[in-house]
Design an enzyme around this catalytic site. Structure first.
Site, PDB file in Angstrom:
ATOM      1  N   LYS A 157       0.556  -1.402   0.226  1.00  0.00           N
ATOM      2  CA  LYS A 157      -0.068   0.196   0.195  1.00  0.00           C
ATOM      3  C   LYS A 157       0.554   1.378   0.104  1.00  0.00           C
ATOM      4  CE  LYS A 157      -3.667  -2.078   2.505  1.00  0.00           C
ATOM      5  NZ  LYS A 157      -4.446  -1.943   4.126  1.00  0.00           N
ATOM      6  N   SER A 193      -9.671   3.852   6.259  1.00  0.00           N
ATOM      7  CA  SER A 193      -8.697   5.202   5.816  1.00  0.00           C
ATOM      8  C   SER A 193      -8.478   5.414   4.168  1.00  0.00           C
ATOM      9  CB  SER A 193      -7.188   4.513   6.757  1.00  0.00           C
ATOM     10  OG  SER A 193      -7.658   4.170   7.945  1.00  0.00           O
TER      11      SER A 193
HETATM   12  O1  PNS Z   1      -4.705  -2.376   8.163  1.00  0.00           O
HETATM   13  P1  PNS Z   1      -4.015  -3.267   7.623  1.00  0.00           P
HETATM   14  O2  PNS Z   1      -3.202  -2.355   6.268  1.00  0.00           O
HETATM   15  O3  PNS Z   1      -5.013  -3.989   6.251  1.00  0.00           O
HETATM   16  O4  PNS Z   1      -3.286  -3.669   8.766  1.00  0.00           O
HETATM   17  C1  PNS Z   1      -2.585  -5.143   7.470  1.00  0.00           C
HETATM   18  C2  PNS Z   1      -1.544  -5.781   9.166  1.00  0.00           C
HETATM   19  C3  PNS Z   1      -0.361  -4.596   9.185  1.00  0.00           C
HETATM   20  C4  PNS Z   1      -2.307  -5.945   9.605  1.00  0.00           C
HETATM   21  C5  PNS Z   1      -0.811  -6.593   8.027  1.00  0.00           C
HETATM   22  O5  PNS Z   1      -0.087  -5.987   6.843  1.00  0.00           O
HETATM   23  C6  PNS Z   1       0.673  -7.053   9.006  1.00  0.00           C
HETATM   24  O6  PNS Z   1       0.382  -8.048  10.046  1.00  0.00           O
HETATM   25  N1  PNS Z   1       1.427  -6.350   8.591  1.00  0.00           N
HETATM   26  C7  PNS Z   1       2.901  -7.038   9.663  1.00  0.00           C
HETATM   27  C8  PNS Z   1       4.270  -8.194   8.497  1.00  0.00           C
HETATM   28  C9  PNS Z   1       3.942  -9.180   8.773  1.00  0.00           C
HETATM   29  O7  PNS Z   1       3.397 -10.162  10.034  1.00  0.00           O
HETATM   30  N2  PNS Z   1       3.238 -10.015   7.605  1.00  0.00           N
HETATM   31  C10 PNS Z   1       2.293 -11.564   7.724  1.00  0.00           C
HETATM   32  C11 PNS Z   1       1.289 -11.562   8.310  1.00  0.00           C
HETATM   33  S1  PNS Z   1       0.341 -13.499   8.384  1.00  0.00           S
END
Ligand code: PNS
Length: 160
Positions: free
Chosen positions: A41, A131
């Site tokens: 994003k 958002s």
């Molecule tokens: O608000 P969002 O952008 O939908 O949140 C997504 C989020 C931050 C929860 C996800 O991208 C995430 O957990 N990112 C951290 C990196 C990670 O651990 N990735 C593997 C997830 S299974």
């Protein structure tokens, strides 16, 4: 009091996010809001702008004793959870579409580290807020003042 992590891009942090924070605190949790960088994003607000807006909001809303904001620009969420001693992640669900988006992440986080996810059904008053829609409405000149805490609105207004 158990520690939970409320992760997200928070670009910007909305009234829906604030409601989730309040409700997780009301359940007795210490809430760590983790502002993540999601490479898929493109963000409007910088990480600093987002964390500062959330910090200001927590102070204004009298939540600072039970909730704090941290930056998580890189790395796995589960590693962060381990680092801060959190056994669970909190996420809001506005609809079944959200559940479909969340399901693989929930399973992966559980697979990687046994981290549980607690879902809170978004209050109907906030179910239309995302958002990305806030950014779109704002960029097209629409009024988003009743969708955001004041500090998020201030941050957004520096990006006309
Ligand atoms: O608000 P969002 O952008 O939908 O949140 C997504 C989020 C931050 C929860 C996800 O991208 C995430 O957990 N990112 C951290 C990196 C990670 O651990 N990735 C593997 C997830 S299974």
């Amino acid at each position: 009091m158990s520690t939970v992590v409320l992760p997200g891009s928070f670009d910007p942090f909305t009234l829906g996010h604030l409601d989730l924070t309040r409700r997780a605190v009301a359940l007795g949790h210490r809430v760590i809001i983790a502002v993540t960088h999601n490479p898929s994003k493109q963000s409007l607000l910088s990480i600093d702008e987002r964390t500062t807006a959330i910090e200001r909001t927590l102070a204004t809303e009298d939540l600072a004793a039970h909730a704090e904001v941290r930056t998580l620009p890189r790395g796995l969420l589960v590693d962060f959870c381990r680092e801060v001693g959190a056994g669970a992640v909190v996420r809001g669900l506005r609809s079944q579409l959200d559940l479909a988006y969340e399901e693989p992440m929930v399973r992966m986080n559980h697979h990687l580290a046994g981290i549980e996810t607690i879902f809170l059904l978004t209050d109907a008053a906030y179910a239309h807020i995302s958002s990305s829609l806030v950014r779109e409405v704002h960029s097209l000149g629409g009024d988003v003042s009743d969708l955001l805490p004041a500090a998020s609105l201030d941050a957004l207004r520096t990006h006309p």
